[in-house]
Design an enzyme around this catalytic site. Structure first.
Site, PDB file in Angstrom:
ATOM      1  CB  SER A  38      -0.922  -0.065   1.165  1.00  0.00           C
ATOM      2  OG  SER A  38       0.009   0.307   2.399  1.00  0.00           O
TER       3      SER A  38
ATOM      4  CG  ASP B 238      -3.651  -3.210  -1.094  1.00  0.00           C
ATOM      5  OD1 ASP B 238      -4.711  -3.615  -1.709  1.00  0.00           O
ATOM      6  OD2 ASP B 238      -3.384  -3.710   0.028  1.00  0.00           O
TER       7      ASP B 238
ATOM      8  CG  ASP C 102     -10.091   2.199  -2.240  1.00  0.00           C
ATOM      9  OD1 ASP C 102     -11.091   2.528  -2.481  1.00  0.00           O
ATOM     10  OD2 ASP C 102      -9.819   1.661  -1.144  1.00  0.00           O
TER      11      ASP C 102
ATOM     12  CD  GLU D  38     -12.787  -1.050  -1.724  1.00  0.00           C
ATOM     13  OE1 GLU D  38     -11.504  -1.538  -1.820  1.00  0.00           O
ATOM     14  OE2 GLU D  38     -13.299  -0.697  -0.668  1.00  0.00           O
TER      15      GLU D  38
ATOM     16  N   GLY E 247      -8.781 -10.571   4.095  1.00  0.00           N
ATOM     17  CA  GLY E 247      -8.688 -11.779   4.407  1.00  0.00           C
ATOM     18  C   GLY E 247      -8.084 -12.554   5.485  1.00  0.00           C
TER      19      GLY E 247
ATOM     20  CB  THR F  35      -3.865  -8.360   9.960  1.00  0.00           C
ATOM     21  OG1 THR F  35      -4.282  -7.180   9.484  1.00  0.00           O
ATOM     22  CG2 THR F  35      -3.882  -8.427  11.417  1.00  0.00           C
TER      23      THR F  35
HETATM   24  P1  13P Z   1      -6.009  -7.726   6.141  1.00  0.00           P
HETATM   25  O1  13P Z   1      -5.144  -6.982   6.797  1.00  0.00           O
HETATM   26  O2  13P Z   1      -7.333  -7.926   7.060  1.00  0.00           O
HETATM   27  O3  13P Z   1      -5.682  -9.128   5.949  1.00  0.00           O
HETATM   28  O4  13P Z   1      -6.462  -6.937   5.000  1.00  0.00           O
HETATM   29  C1  13P Z   1      -5.587  -7.065   3.850  1.00  0.00           C
HETATM   30  C2  13P Z   1      -6.108  -6.220   2.938  1.00  0.00           C
HETATM   31  O5  13P Z   1      -7.200  -6.486   2.432  1.00  0.00           O
HETATM   32  C3  13P Z   1      -5.496  -5.298   2.062  1.00  0.00           C
HETATM   33  O6  13P Z   1      -5.735  -4.570   0.887  1.00  0.00           O
END
Ligand code: 13P
Length: 294
Positions: A49, A82, A104, A134, A210, A233
């Site tokens: 990101s 991202d 996004d 998105e 996810g 995460t």
């Molecule tokens: P998590 O950190 O919940 O896995 O989400 C990751 C995500 O969607 C990055 O765009």
């Protein structure tokens, strides 16, 4: 093989499985992701990101490193921006050599989201890159309550959006969220909506958030039409837990060995996730020759 997301996601769409898109800010994570893909014979997407790039994993350093690593393996590896929010971040990623970008604009109204996505999709396609967008809005897990259904993606609006923007894949809001959920909270996903989105759009769909969504939810989301699952995460958590345990067992551990401990823990997590979402063993596919926009 260094590629865009397009062929791998169309293959996943046609064959009803999903590819992981994993956030990565350093060499250990890149190695863990690419080695896992190679060992599982799976396509994979590496995500970063703008926030992560500014804080640590600078795109001008990571892009050539990831491209170099990807070119040494036989499985397809894409590098995707991202949550690109503005043109500055997106054109910088293009310049660094990313193979894919996400725009996004989901917090804008429909017309502005269309306008911004159209521009980025046409720029990306002109350079041979794929473009993710998105519609609806995937929020933060710490605020998750499964009540914000007005932010979920509307299937008819999504059809219009995809036709107008020509994005290659669409991130949809169906109940997951980014980050760690409150303790004991398992999100409730709107599978009826997902089924309708798939029937209406007939193209690759993306699930953000996810991590911590529950294995049953993830398996069902893939069965109902999700083809790309973003995970950040949980990957970072596995690295942190393994690092803390190694330090507790041996406070004098060499720093390089500590990096390797984290890398191995991430690999174990990634490989088991790939098996759950069905990408293992599916790397060897032909270029997708179906409908395309550009
Ligand atoms: P998590 O950190 O919940 O896995 O989400 C990751 C995500 O969607 C990055 O765009």
């Amino acid at each position: 093989m260094y590629v865009s997301m397009k062929d791998m996601l169309w293959h996943a769409h046609k064959n009803n499985y999903a590819v992981m898109a994993i956030n990565c800010v350093n060499m250990e994570q890149a190695k863990a992701i690419i080695q896992s893909a190679e060992e599982e014979k799976s396509a994979v997407i590496i995500n970063i990101s703008p926030r992560q790039m500014k804080a640590h994993g600078h795109g001008d350093i990571l892009a050539p490193m990831i491209k170099g690593m990807a070119e040494k393996v036989s499985v397809p590896v894409a590098f995707n921006l991202d949550h690109g929010a503005d043109l500055e971040d997106i054109t910088a990623a293009m310049k660094y050599g990313f193979s894919s970008v996400m725009i996004d604009s989901s917090s804008y109204d429909f017309e502005e989201n269309v306008r911004r996505t159209q521009l980025v999709a046409s720029l990306a396609h002109g350079m041979g890159l794929s473009c993710e967008a998105e519609l609806g809005h995937v929020g933060m897990a710490k605020e998750a309550d499964n009540e914000k259904v007005d932010l979920y993606t509307d299937p008819q609006q999504a059809k219009e959006f995809v036709e107008q923007t020509e994005c290659d894949c669409l991130a949809v809001a169906i109940g997951t969220a980014h980050g760690s959920y409150p303790k004991g909270f398992v999100p409730k996903l709107d599978f009826d909506r997902l089924k309708l989105l798939k029937e209406t759009l007939q193209r690759p769909l993306v699930l953000h958030g996810g991590s911590g969504a529950g294995e049953e939810n993830i398996r069902k989301a893939v069965a109902y039409g999700i083809n790309k699952i973003n995970v950040c995460t949980d990957l970072f958590k596995h690295a942190r837990i393994a690092t803390a345990k190694a330090l507790e067992e041996n406070p004098e551990i060499d720093y390089m060995d500590l990096c390797i401990v984290a890398q191995d823990a991430m690999k174990e997590f990634i490989k088991s996730y790939m098996r759950v979402i069905g990408s293992s063993g599916r790397y060897d596919f032909d270029k997708y020759e179906g409908p395309e926009f550009d």
